[in-house]
Design a protein around this motif. Structure first.
Motif, PDB file in Angstrom:
ATOM      1  N   ASP A   1       0.826  -1.209   0.000  1.00 35.47           N
ATOM      2  CA  ASP A   1       0.000   0.000   0.000  1.00 35.47           C
ATOM      3  C   ASP A   1       0.856   1.252   0.000  1.00 35.47           C
ATOM      4  O   ASP A   1       0.542   2.249  -0.659  1.00 35.47           O
ATOM      5  CB  ASP A   1      -0.930   0.005   1.222  1.00 35.47           C
ATOM      6  N   GLN A   2       1.952   1.212   0.764  1.00 37.71           N
ATOM      7  CA  GLN A   2       2.840   2.365   0.830  1.00 37.71           C
ATOM      8  C   GLN A   2       3.544   2.597  -0.500  1.00 37.71           C
ATOM      9  O   GLN A   2       3.728   3.732  -0.943  1.00 37.71           O
ATOM     10  CB  GLN A   2       3.870   2.167   1.941  1.00 37.71           C
ATOM     11  N   ILE A   3       3.957   1.489  -1.155  1.00 39.86           N
ATOM     12  CA  ILE A   3       4.641   1.626  -2.439  1.00 39.86           C
ATOM     13  C   ILE A   3       3.704   2.209  -3.485  1.00 39.86           C
ATOM     14  O   ILE A   3       4.098   3.037  -4.311  1.00 39.86           O
ATOM     15  CB  ILE A   3       5.188   0.253  -2.893  1.00 39.86           C
ATOM     16  N   ARG A   4       2.431   1.759  -3.435  1.00 38.64           N
ATOM     17  CA  ARG A   4       1.456   2.266  -4.411  1.00 38.64           C
ATOM     18  C   ARG A   4       1.097   3.720  -4.139  1.00 38.64           C
ATOM     19  O   ARG A   4       0.690   4.457  -5.030  1.00 38.64           O
ATOM     20  CB  ARG A   4       0.186   1.403  -4.355  1.00 38.64           C
ATOM     21  N   ASN A   5       1.224   4.124  -2.897  1.00 40.18           N
ATOM     22  CA  ASN A   5       0.915   5.493  -2.507  1.00 40.18           C
ATOM     23  C   ASN A   5       1.984   6.432  -3.074  1.00 40.18           C
ATOM     24  O   ASN A   5       3.171   6.189  -2.951  1.00 40.18           O
ATOM     25  CB  ASN A   5       0.891   5.587  -0.973  1.00 40.18           C
ATOM     26  N   SER A   6       1.551   7.518  -3.672  1.00 36.04           N
ATOM     27  CA  SER A   6       2.507   8.453  -4.271  1.00 36.04           C
ATOM     28  C   SER A   6       3.320   9.184  -3.215  1.00 36.04           C
ATOM     29  O   SER A   6       4.354   9.775  -3.515  1.00 36.04           O
ATOM     30  CB  SER A   6       1.764   9.475  -5.141  1.00 36.04           C
ATOM     31  N   ASN A   7       2.865   9.163  -1.967  1.00 44.61           N
ATOM     32  CA  ASN A   7       3.588   9.844  -0.900  1.00 44.61           C
ATOM     33  C   ASN A   7       3.674   8.936   0.330  1.00 44.61           C
ATOM     34  O   ASN A   7       3.049   9.185   1.354  1.00 44.61           O
ATOM     35  CB  ASN A   7       2.881  11.167  -0.546  1.00 44.61           C
ATOM     36  N   PRO A   8       4.456   7.842   0.242  1.00 46.49           N
ATOM     37  CA  PRO A   8       4.513   6.881   1.348  1.00 46.49           C
ATOM     38  C   PRO A   8       5.084   7.504   2.616  1.00 46.49           C
ATOM     39  O   PRO A   8       5.964   8.354   2.562  1.00 46.49           O
ATOM     40  CB  PRO A   8       5.421   5.774   0.808  1.00 46.49           C
ATOM     41  N   LYS A   9       4.578   7.053   3.760  1.00 47.25           N
ATOM     42  CA  LYS A   9       4.994   7.590   5.056  1.00 47.25           C
ATOM     43  C   LYS A   9       5.722   6.566   5.913  1.00 47.25           C
ATOM     44  O   LYS A   9       6.401   6.927   6.862  1.00 47.25           O
ATOM     45  CB  LYS A   9       3.766   8.084   5.840  1.00 47.25           C
ATOM     46  N   LYS A  10       5.575   5.282   5.578  1.00 50.77           N
ATOM     47  CA  LYS A  10       6.146   4.224   6.409  1.00 50.77           C
ATOM     48  C   LYS A  10       6.866   3.210   5.531  1.00 50.77           C
ATOM     49  O   LYS A  10       6.695   3.185   4.319  1.00 50.77           O
ATOM     50  CB  LYS A  10       5.043   3.515   7.211  1.00 50.77           C
ATOM     51  N   ILE A  11       7.642   2.358   6.188  1.00 47.67           N
ATOM     52  CA  ILE A  11       8.342   1.285   5.505  1.00 47.67           C
ATOM     53  C   ILE A  11       8.348   0.065   6.416  1.00 47.67           C
ATOM     54  O   ILE A  11       8.403   0.208   7.642  1.00 47.67           O
ATOM     55  CB  ILE A  11       9.784   1.703   5.129  1.00 47.67           C
ATOM     56  N   VAL A  12       8.243  -1.128   5.836  1.00 47.33           N
ATOM     57  CA  VAL A  12       8.298  -2.367   6.604  1.00 47.33           C
ATOM     58  C   VAL A  12       9.718  -2.905   6.560  1.00 47.33           C
ATOM     59  O   VAL A  12      10.288  -3.096   5.493  1.00 47.33           O
ATOM     60  CB  VAL A  12       7.322  -3.414   6.039  1.00 47.33           C
ATOM     61  N   ILE A  13      10.301  -3.132   7.730  1.00 45.22           N
ATOM     62  CA  ILE A  13      11.697  -3.551   7.835  1.00 45.22           C
ATOM     63  C   ILE A  13      11.779  -4.978   8.369  1.00 45.22           C
ATOM     64  O   ILE A  13      11.312  -5.253   9.479  1.00 45.22           O
ATOM     65  CB  ILE A  13      12.475  -2.617   8.793  1.00 45.22           C
ATOM     66  N   PRO A  14      12.376  -5.916   7.610  1.00 45.80           N
ATOM     67  CA  PRO A  14      12.673  -7.241   8.184  1.00 45.80           C
ATOM     68  C   PRO A  14      13.777  -7.080   9.228  1.00 45.80           C
ATOM     69  O   PRO A  14      14.827  -6.521   8.943  1.00 45.80           O
ATOM     70  CB  PRO A  14      13.172  -8.044   6.977  1.00 45.80           C
ATOM     71  N   GLU A  15      13.504  -7.554  10.437  1.00 51.97           N
ATOM     72  CA  GLU A  15      14.439  -7.331  11.545  1.00 51.97           C
ATOM     73  C   GLU A  15      14.662  -8.617  12.321  1.00 51.97           C
ATOM     74  O   GLU A  15      13.902  -8.969  13.206  1.00 51.97           O
ATOM     75  CB  GLU A  15      13.884  -6.245  12.486  1.00 51.97           C
ATOM     76  N   LEU A  16      15.704  -9.374  11.921  1.00 48.57           N
ATOM     77  CA  LEU A  16      16.089 -10.581  12.643  1.00 48.57           C
ATOM     78  C   LEU A  16      14.893 -11.485  12.916  1.00 48.57           C
ATOM     79  O   LEU A  16      14.615 -11.875  14.044  1.00 48.57           O
ATOM     80  CB  LEU A  16      16.785 -10.207  13.962  1.00 48.57           C
ATOM     81  N   GLY A  17      14.162 -11.820  11.849  1.00 48.46           N
ATOM     82  CA  GLY A  17      13.042 -12.745  11.962  1.00 48.46           C
ATOM     83  C   GLY A  17      11.700 -12.096  12.209  1.00 48.46           C
ATOM     84  O   GLY A  17      10.660 -12.750  12.118  1.00 48.46           O
ATOM     85  N   ASN A  18      11.673 -10.820  12.507  1.00 47.22           N
ATOM     86  CA  ASN A  18      10.425 -10.110  12.747  1.00 47.22           C
ATOM     87  C   ASN A  18      10.185  -9.077  11.651  1.00 47.22           C
ATOM     88  O   ASN A  18      10.967  -8.932  10.717  1.00 47.22           O
ATOM     89  CB  ASN A  18      10.459  -9.414  14.118  1.00 47.22           C
ATOM     90  N   ARG A  19       9.096  -8.350  11.764  1.00 48.92           N
ATOM     91  CA  ARG A  19       8.801  -7.256  10.855  1.00 48.92           C
ATOM     92  C   ARG A  19       8.485  -6.026  11.695  1.00 48.92           C
ATOM     93  O   ARG A  19       7.751  -6.106  12.669  1.00 48.92           O
ATOM     94  CB  ARG A  19       7.599  -7.566   9.958  1.00 48.92           C
ATOM     95  N   ARG A  20       9.066  -4.898  11.333  1.00 46.05           N
ATOM     96  CA  ARG A  20       8.819  -3.662  12.059  1.00 46.05           C
ATOM     97  C   ARG A  20       8.394  -2.594  11.064  1.00 46.05           C
ATOM     98  O   ARG A  20       9.002  -2.431  10.008  1.00 46.05           O
ATOM     99  CB  ARG A  20      10.079  -3.205  12.794  1.00 46.05           C
ATOM    100  N   ILE A  21       7.323  -1.868  11.393  1.00 44.96           N
ATOM    101  CA  ILE A  21       6.871  -0.761  10.550  1.00 44.96           C
ATOM    102  C   ILE A  21       7.437   0.529  11.136  1.00 44.96           C
ATOM    103  O   ILE A  21       7.216   0.838  12.302  1.00 44.96           O
ATOM    104  CB  ILE A  21       5.339  -0.705  10.475  1.00 44.96           C
TER     105      ILE A  21
END
Length: 248
Positions: free
Chosen positions: A135-155
């Motif tokens: 959704d963020q990538i499709r958004n022309s003005n993304p505000k967040k990013i999903v980060i893979p973090e040692l087995g987890n996911r952090r926004i």
């Protein structure tokens, strides 16, 4: 992982007590929010409390457990059926239940069912994270990013990222709250997903910096001091001219 919120639905009080006791002894991560004696009461509690999982007796007066689909528009929680009759297993899996348990409940089988549940909830969270990312990538003005973090996911809010440093095959994200996040993604990955709005600048083969946090450029030392942190990033001599055009 966080607490797994559960609701128990069984017409026998003693059966609910036994299951609650077994859950407490088998996995302290399960939190029983409500214990209900019939399906209609259970449905009301599901709508109110929105549990992660429902332990549902199959055979009860008035309404069988598998009739739960007739009371809800969608099943957005996991189900573990509890039954005294093994033939109900087929019905359980028709409803995509995580597992079913035959009374009297075996503690080892309960632990296995909970393990399946935990894995399913983790996968569901990952799917949600990836959907947020898309959704963020499709958004022309993304505000967040999903980060893979040692087995987890952090926004992470993009505005919270001060800089990203290459660390071998990994990357380190320096955040404005002074925390550091390590991820298996390299800088090329971040160049592809960060917005092209001139907020982020590749200052060096090992650094991406957030221009909103620039405090001082030292041309002789080929370094950039970043505000709200103790981070000093590198800048290559070849990128100084471009940096000055973008930043000044």
């Amino acid at each position: 992982m966080d607490k797994i919120n559960a609701i128990l639905i069984d017409d026998e009080q003693s059966a609910r007590n036994v299951l609650a006791n077994l859950l407490e002894r088998t996995n302290s991560n399960i939190k029983v929010l409500s214990s209900c004696s019939n399906l209609k009461e259970g449905v009301e509690q599901i709508k109110k409390l929105k549990p992660h999982v429902v332990f549902l007796d199959v055979q009860m007066p008035n309404y069988a457990g598998y009739e739960i689909v007739d009371f809800l528009d969608k099943i957005d929680f996991e189900i573990i059926f509890v039954t005294a009759y093994d033939q109900y297993a087929i019905k359980a899996f028709e409803l995509n239940a995580i597992d079913y348990l035959v009374k009297p409940i075996d503690r080892k089988k309960l632990a296995m069912a909970i393990n399946k549940l935990e894995n399913q909830l983790i996968q569901k969270n990952i799917q949600v994270d990836y959907q947020n990312l898309l959704d963020q990538i499709r958004n022309s003005n993304p505000k967040k990013i999903v980060i893979p973090e040692l087995g987890n996911r952090r926004i992470i809010n993009l505005s919270d990222i001060i800089a990203i440093e290459a660390d071998g095959a990994y990357s380190k994200l320096y955040l404005k709250d002074c925390n550091t996040v390590t991820t298996s993604k390299n800088l090329k990955y971040f160049e592809g997903v960060l917005p092209n709005d001139e907020s982020f600048f590749r200052s060096h083969r090992a650094w991406i910096i957030n221009l909103d946090y620039i405090e001082f450029l030292n041309k002789s030392a080929l370094s950039i001091t970043l505000a709200n942190s103790s981070v000093t990033a590198k800048i290559s001599r070849a990128r100084i001219s471009e940096f000055e055009q973008v930043f000044i």
